[in-house]
Write a protein that holds these residues in place. Structure first.
Motif, short mmCIF file in Angstrom:
data_model
loop_
_atom_site.label_atom_id
_atom_site.label_comp_id
_atom_site.label_asym_id
_atom_site.label_seq_id
_atom_site.Cartn_x
_atom_site.Cartn_y
_atom_site.Cartn_z
N LEU A 40 -29.07 1.21 155.66
CA LEU A 40 -28.98 0.63 154.33
C LEU A 40 -27.84 -0.39 154.26
O LEU A 40 -27.99 -1.47 153.68
N TYR A 41 -26.72 -0.06 154.86
CA TYR A 41 -25.57 -0.97 154.92
C TYR A 41 -25.95 -2.27 155.62
O TYR A 41 -25.68 -3.36 155.13
N ARG A 42 -26.60 -2.16 156.79
CA ARG A 42 -27.01 -3.37 157.54
C ARG A 42 -28.05 -4.18 156.76
O ARG A 42 -28.08 -5.40 156.85
N LYS A 43 -28.88 -3.51 155.99
CA LYS A 43 -29.92 -4.18 155.23
C LYS A 43 -29.34 -4.93 154.02
O LYS A 43 -29.75 -6.06 153.72
N LEU A 44 -28.37 -4.32 153.34
CA LEU A 44 -27.90 -4.88 152.07
C LEU A 44 -26.64 -5.73 152.17
O LEU A 44 -26.47 -6.67 151.39
N VAL A 45 -25.75 -5.43 153.11
CA VAL A 45 -24.49 -6.16 153.20
C VAL A 45 -24.69 -7.38 154.10
O VAL A 45 -25.17 -7.25 155.23
N PRO A 46 -24.35 -8.57 153.61
CA PRO A 46 -24.53 -9.79 154.40
C PRO A 46 -23.75 -9.72 155.73
O PRO A 46 -22.67 -9.12 155.79
N PRO A 47 -24.29 -10.35 156.78
CA PRO A 47 -23.66 -10.29 158.11
C PRO A 47 -22.20 -10.76 158.12
O PRO A 47 -21.38 -10.16 158.81
N ASP A 48 -21.88 -11.82 157.37
CA ASP A 48 -20.50 -12.31 157.40
C ASP A 48 -19.54 -11.30 156.77
O ASP A 48 -18.40 -11.17 157.21
N VAL A 49 -20.00 -10.55 155.79
CA VAL A 49 -19.15 -9.52 155.17
C VAL A 49 -18.97 -8.36 156.14
O VAL A 49 -17.87 -7.84 156.31
N ARG A 50 -20.06 -7.97 156.82
CA ARG A 50 -19.96 -6.89 157.82
C ARG A 50 -18.99 -7.29 158.93
O ARG A 50 -18.17 -6.48 159.37
N GLU A 51 -19.07 -8.55 159.37
CA GLU A 51 -18.18 -9.05 160.42
C GLU A 51 -16.73 -8.99 159.96
O GLU A 51 -15.85 -8.56 160.70
N TYR A 52 -16.47 -9.39 158.73
CA TYR A 52 -15.12 -9.36 158.17
C TYR A 52 -14.58 -7.92 158.15
O TYR A 52 -13.44 -7.66 158.53
N ILE A 53 -15.42 -7.00 157.73
CA ILE A 53 -15.02 -5.59 157.67
C ILE A 53 -14.74 -5.06 159.08
O ILE A 53 -13.74 -4.37 159.30
N GLU A 54 -15.59 -5.40 160.03
CA GLU A 54 -15.41 -4.94 161.41
C GLU A 54 -14.14 -5.51 162.01
O GLU A 54 -13.43 -4.83 162.75
N GLU A 55 -13.82 -6.77 161.71
CA GLU A 55 -12.59 -7.37 162.21
C GLU A 55 -11.38 -6.64 161.64
O GLU A 55 -10.41 -6.40 162.35
N GLY A 56 -11.43 -6.28 160.37
CA GLY A 56 -10.36 -5.51 159.76
C GLY A 56 -10.19 -4.15 160.43
O GLY A 56 -9.07 -3.70 160.67
N ASP A 57 -11.31 -3.52 160.77
CA ASP A 57 -11.27 -2.23 161.46
C ASP A 57 -10.66 -2.39 162.85
O ASP A 57 -9.86 -1.56 163.29
N ASP A 58 -11.01 -3.48 163.55
CA ASP A 58 -10.47 -3.72 164.89
C ASP A 58 -8.97 -3.97 164.85
O ASP A 58 -8.22 -3.47 165.68
N ILE A 59 -8.53 -4.72 163.86
CA ILE A 59 -7.10 -4.99 163.71
C ILE A 59 -6.36 -3.68 163.43
O ILE A 59 -5.30 -3.42 163.99
N GLU A 60 -6.96 -2.85 162.60
CA GLU A 60 -6.35 -1.55 162.27
C GLU A 60 -6.24 -0.67 163.51
O GLU A 60 -5.24 0.00 163.72
N LYS A 61 -7.27 -0.69 164.37
CA LYS A 61 -7.29 0.16 165.56
C LYS A 61 -6.35 -0.36 166.65
O LYS A 61 -5.60 0.39 167.24
N THR A 62 -6.47 -1.66 166.97
CA THR A 62 -5.77 -2.20 168.13
C THR A 62 -4.55 -3.04 167.80
O THR A 62 -3.75 -3.33 168.68
#
Length: 90
Positions: A40-62
């Protein structure tokens, strides 16, 4: 990454049947619900927003941002173009 708990109301008799048959098939309801939410997340959330969120997660982790595949490929192509080509004549 922080996790949030989600509560939904579902008809009790349907829930009991779902639990019963999931157990018979050795299926985890929690895992199935997580997979459904991810779809549902992949279907409804635009790819650029998902990418932004994932980058934030990566910065938080590494502690450093993730380099995109496309950026890596273009950097590699630029580096190859900048390097002198050795050509041999016969």
């Amino acid at each position: 990454m922080k996790l949030s708990a989600i509560q939904v109301k579902f008809e009790t008799s349907k829930y009991q049947a779902l639990k019963r048959y999931a157990a018979k098939k050795e299926v985890s309801l929690e895992q199935e619900l997580e997979e459904t939410l991810n779809r549902l997340y992949r279907k409804l959330v635009p790819p650029d927003v998902r990418e932004y969120i994932e980058e934030g997660d990566d910065i938080e982790k590494t502690g450093k941002p993730k380099v995109k595949k496309k950026e890596k490929e273009s950097e590699k192509e630029q580096n190859q173009a900048e390097q002198p080509q050795d050509s041999q004549s016969v």
